[in-house]
Design an enzyme around this catalytic site. Structure first.
Site, PDB file in Angstrom:
ATOM      1  N   HIS A   1       0.815  -1.212   0.000  1.00 29.99           N
ATOM      2  CA  HIS A   1       0.000   0.000   0.000  1.00 29.99           C
ATOM      3  C   HIS A   1       0.849   1.262   0.000  1.00 29.99           C
ATOM      4  O   HIS A   1       1.914   1.322   0.613  1.00 29.99           O
ATOM      5  CB  HIS A   1      -0.945  -0.001   1.200  1.00 29.99           C
ATOM      6  CG  HIS A   1      -0.237  -0.114   2.513  1.00 29.99           C
ATOM      7  ND1 HIS A   1       0.250   0.975   3.205  1.00 29.99           N
ATOM      8  CD2 HIS A   1       0.073  -1.195   3.275  1.00 29.99           C
ATOM      9  CE1 HIS A   1       0.812   0.589   4.320  1.00 29.99           C
ATOM     10  NE2 HIS A   1       0.726  -0.730   4.397  1.00 29.99           N
ATOM     11  N   ASP A   2       0.389   2.251  -0.726  1.00 26.98           N
ATOM     12  CA  ASP A   2       0.955   3.604  -0.725  1.00 26.98           C
ATOM     13  C   ASP A   2       2.343   3.702  -1.357  1.00 26.98           C
ATOM     14  O   ASP A   2       3.019   4.722  -1.200  1.00 26.98           O
ATOM     15  CB  ASP A   2       1.001   4.182   0.703  1.00 26.98           C
ATOM     16  CG  ASP A   2      -0.359   4.181   1.369  1.00 26.98           C
ATOM     17  OD1 ASP A   2      -1.229   4.959   0.931  1.00 26.98           O
ATOM     18  OD2 ASP A   2      -0.570   3.389   2.310  1.00 26.98           O
TER      19      ASP A   2
ATOM     20  N   GLY B   1       5.073  -0.936   2.828  1.00 26.19           N
ATOM     21  CA  GLY B   1       4.232   0.222   2.560  1.00 26.19           C
ATOM     22  C   GLY B   1       5.001   1.521   2.482  1.00 26.19           C
ATOM     23  O   GLY B   1       6.074   1.681   3.071  1.00 26.19           O
TER      24      GLY B   1
END
Length: 255
Positions: free
Chosen positions: A119-120, A137
């Protein structure tokens, strides 16, 4: 061609010339750009936007929920650009609201088997991630980076342009542009001279970057003093990019 055995949500937007193989699942709020090829047994969940002429191979999981215990169903997204190759068993997660809510991948990237992009993460253009490279992340990867097989990147790390990692490298700090790193923990082992030559960098620029490497890694100065010395000798855009990266680092750098 869209195989009759594929499952496609009625809200998905499918561009012209898209091919979707048997038993693939295209979920709600997914957009596939023109000419994109999706193999069999691929799962793409939304909100996800995928550009033109991408190739996504079997058993990949694209755009599913982030592997973050804080995630509580927020409306985050994944954005993928054009002409990327995503091989078998790749997993790419959407973003979280703890960051900007988006995982983003640029154009012309080569993402090999079993790579994980958490994520991200923000990925630039024309990168190569070899088999089993794993990004935690909030990782940022600049253009033209090459990650060797089984490279591990700790959360919030940044890797600069044209950096190169050897197989099995474990990265816990930022990697400046143009550097080659290897080991666990990662250590710098010189300038990525071959990669820079292939990119068309001039002999003069390469010579200046070699001197920058010596200042940064051989002069035994702390980072602030090394940056001051680099600023005094910088005359090309590549040196300025290196200095800019060093000034922005929040995790310190691999040394």
């Amino acid at each position: 061609m869209i195989d009759a055995r594929a499952v496609i949500d009625s809200s998905a937007i499918i561009g012209e010339g898209v091919s979707i193989g048997p038993f693939s699942v295209i979920g709600a709020d997914v957009e596939l750009g023109d000419g994109t090829w999706v193999g069999p047994h691929v799962v793409i969940q939304g909100p996800t936007r995928i550009g033109r002429d991408n190739r996504i191979f079997q058993f990949s999981s694209i755009g599913d929920e982030p592997q973050d215990k804080k995630y509580a169903g927020e409306n985050t997204r994944l954005e993928i650009g054009d002409r990327n190759t995503i091989r078998e068993y790749v997993t790419i997660s959407r973003g979280t609201i703890q960051d900007e809510g988006v995982t983003r991948i640029g154009d012309d990237n080569w993402i090999m088997t079993s790579v994980h992009i958490a994520h991200d993460c923000i990925i630039g253009n024309q990168t190569i991630f070899a088999n089993n490279a794993t990004l935690a992340g909030h990782v940022t990867i600049a253009d033209h980076v090459i990650l060797g097989g089984f490279t591990l990147v700790h959360q919030f790390c940044a890797i600069g342009e044209y950096a190169f990692t050897a197989m099995g490298t474990a990265i816990g700090k930022d990697v400046p542009p143009y550097m080659m790193v290897s080991g666990n923990p990662a250590r710098t082992h010189g300038l990525n001279s071959e990669g820079l030559k292939r990119s068309g960098v001039s002999i003069e620029v390469l010579s200046e970057l070699k001197q920058a490497y010596k200042i940064l890694y051989r002069s035994k100065q702390n980072l602030d003093k090394a940056i001051e010395a680099l600023e005094q000798q910088a005359s090309c855009d590549e040196s300025q990019q290196l200095i800019c990266f060093l000034k922005k680092t929040s995790r310190s750098i691999v040394r």
